[in-house]
Design an enzyme around this catalytic site. Structure first.
Site, PDB file in Angstrom:
ATOM      1  N   ARG A  94     -51.213  -4.608 -92.574  1.00 38.55           N
ATOM      2  CA  ARG A  94     -50.644  -5.671 -93.411  1.00 38.55           C
ATOM      3  C   ARG A  94     -51.214  -5.489 -94.817  1.00 38.55           C
ATOM      4  O   ARG A  94     -52.297  -5.973 -95.134  1.00 38.55           O
ATOM      5  CB  ARG A  94     -51.021  -7.030 -92.844  1.00 38.55           C
ATOM      6  CG  ARG A  94     -50.575  -7.247 -91.390  1.00 38.55           C
ATOM      7  CD  ARG A  94     -51.370  -8.351 -90.715  1.00 38.55           C
ATOM      8  NE  ARG A  94     -52.791  -8.017 -90.637  1.00 38.55           N
ATOM      9  CZ  ARG A  94     -53.717  -8.839 -90.184  1.00 38.55           C
ATOM     10  NH1 ARG A  94     -53.381 -10.056 -89.776  1.00 38.55           N
ATOM     11  NH2 ARG A  94     -54.982  -8.462 -90.143  1.00 38.55           N
ATOM     12  N   SER A 120     -70.637  -2.659 -81.194  1.00 36.45           N
ATOM     13  CA  SER A 120     -70.942  -4.086 -81.224  1.00 36.45           C
ATOM     14  C   SER A 120     -70.013  -4.815 -80.266  1.00 36.45           C
ATOM     15  O   SER A 120     -68.805  -4.886 -80.499  1.00 36.45           O
ATOM     16  CB  SER A 120     -70.764  -4.638 -82.641  1.00 36.45           C
ATOM     17  OG  SER A 120     -70.917  -6.032 -82.666  1.00 36.45           O
ATOM     18  N   LYS A 131     -60.573  -2.028 -73.964  1.00 31.93           N
ATOM     19  CA  LYS A 131     -60.372  -1.873 -75.395  1.00 31.93           C
ATOM     20  C   LYS A 131     -61.194  -0.690 -75.928  1.00 31.93           C
ATOM     21  O   LYS A 131     -62.279  -0.408 -75.421  1.00 31.93           O
ATOM     22  CB  LYS A 131     -60.771  -3.144 -76.147  1.00 31.93           C
ATOM     23  CG  LYS A 131     -59.891  -4.351 -75.850  1.00 31.93           C
ATOM     24  CD  LYS A 131     -60.294  -5.533 -76.718  1.00 31.93           C
ATOM     25  CE  LYS A 131     -59.383  -6.724 -76.507  1.00 31.93           C
ATOM     26  NZ  LYS A 131     -59.732  -7.847 -77.411  1.00 31.93           N
ATOM     27  N   LYS A 135     -71.757 -20.801 -76.052  1.00 25.80           N
ATOM     28  CA  LYS A 135     -70.522 -20.628 -76.832  1.00 25.80           C
ATOM     29  C   LYS A 135     -69.357 -20.474 -75.864  1.00 25.80           C
ATOM     30  O   LYS A 135     -69.389 -19.615 -74.990  1.00 25.80           O
ATOM     31  CB  LYS A 135     -70.616 -19.418 -77.758  1.00 25.80           C
ATOM     32  CG  LYS A 135     -69.361 -19.291 -78.645  1.00 25.80           C
ATOM     33  CD  LYS A 135     -69.507 -18.255 -79.731  1.00 25.80           C
ATOM     34  CE  LYS A 135     -69.278 -16.861 -79.203  1.00 25.80           C
ATOM     35  NZ  LYS A 135     -69.108 -15.882 -80.317  1.00 25.80           N
TER      36      LYS A 135
END
Length: 316
Positions: free
Chosen positions: A161, A286, A220, A67
């Protein structure tokens, strides 16, 4: 010359419904834990200041896969393009012949959503069903869809949003709410860009299960180090999680060590326990594994071969 089938975004989603994605991803975790499916850790290629590319190979079930995918957060606003784009190449593991090209955005969405349901079923207290979604973009939406397909719900959808959260809630028959309402559910899925924490120590309640799906690269995090350290910890794969996932900051600070973390595949195989008590707080990190992408690609290839979905063809 290779004659390849090509499945675009819609064809991938048509070939692999949510329920099938869940079962294929669950089986892939077991196969990887048993050593039957293999992969190296993903390779990051930064493209500053735009984002990064990722190369993710895997081998299993008679197939090999690569990928090639990107994460360019500025794409939607600056270029009107998706944040995530790329291609999956599926090959015959015995001959090396390329067999199929698949839209990587659809493959990634399916496997990300599927692992949310797999982890929740394995790690949440028995019988709990309510869901909170924090972040209702592409991957948050698929996490919600897969959880719903696996029997979870109703849920609360939160996103800065409001129309995005409202649309997802309407699709599933759930409700839109604020962050506090979402994190008060039994199974909480955080699917944000991971640039700042959305879960703190004050959000942890007895029995809650957290799926942390957004922190998919170095730097992150969606939870504070203190919150991570207070949980029973699980991950998809230790090497990736320790260096580029939700657990990374806690590992680097010394708040947690390898012996605090259990891989999901070991739990699914029955070789390690899941949560130790109904009131424990469990957290699943994950980071996204190539074996999950391989599972979706193989499933789509099987459906295509059986004539269940149409695709394009190219000759190389």
């Amino acid at each position: 010359m290779a004659d390849l089938a090509v499945l675009d975004h819609d064809a991938v989603l048509a070939a692999v419904p949510a329920a099938a994605a869940i079962e294929h991803v669950r089986a892939a975790f077991r196969a990887h834990h048993a050593g039957e499916w293999t992969m190296p850790s993903k390779v990051y290629l930064p493209s500053p200041p735009h984002g990064d590319f990722r190369a993710m190979p895997a081998l299993g079930g008679g197939f090999a896969m690569l990928k090639w995918i990107s994460s360019f957060p500025g794409n939607p606003a600056a270029h009107g393009l998706p944040t995530v784009m790329g291609v999956v190449c599926l090959s015959d593991a015995a001959t090396s012949a390329p067999l199929m090209l698949l839209d990587a955005r659809a493959v990634t969405a399916l496997r990300t959503g599927a692992v949310a349901a797999v982890a929740a079923s394995a790690l949440a207290p028995e019988g709990v069903r309510t869901v909170g979604i924090v972040g209702c973009g592409l991957h948050g939406a698929w996490a919600a869809r897969c959880l719903a397909a696996d029997g979870h719900g109703p849920g609360v959808c939160f996103d800065p949003r409001a129309p995005v959260a409202g649309a997802l809630a309407e699709e599933l028959g759930w409700e839109a709410g604020d962050r506090a309402a979402a994190v008060a559910r039994d199974v909480v899925c955080c699917v944000t860009p991971g640039f700042e924490p959305v879960i703190g120590l004050e959000d942890l309640r007895p029995g809650v299960h957290l799926n942390m799906l957004g922190a998919d690269g170095p730097g992150k995090a969606e939870a504070t180090v203190e919150a991570v350290a207070a949980c029973e910890l699980f991950c998809d794969e230790w090497d990736q999680a320790a260096h580029g996932g939700e657990l990374t900051a806690a590992v680097e600070s010394g708040a947690i060590a390898r012996d605090r973390v259990t891989e999901l595949g070991a739990v699914l195989a029955g070789d390690a326990p899941g949560r130790t008590h109904p009131d424990s707080v469990t957290l699943f990190d994950s980071t996204g594994l190539a074996i999950q992408d391989l599972a979706i690609a193989v499933a789509a290839h099987e459906v295509w071969r059986a004539g269940g979905v149409a695709g394009q063809r190219v000759v190389l």
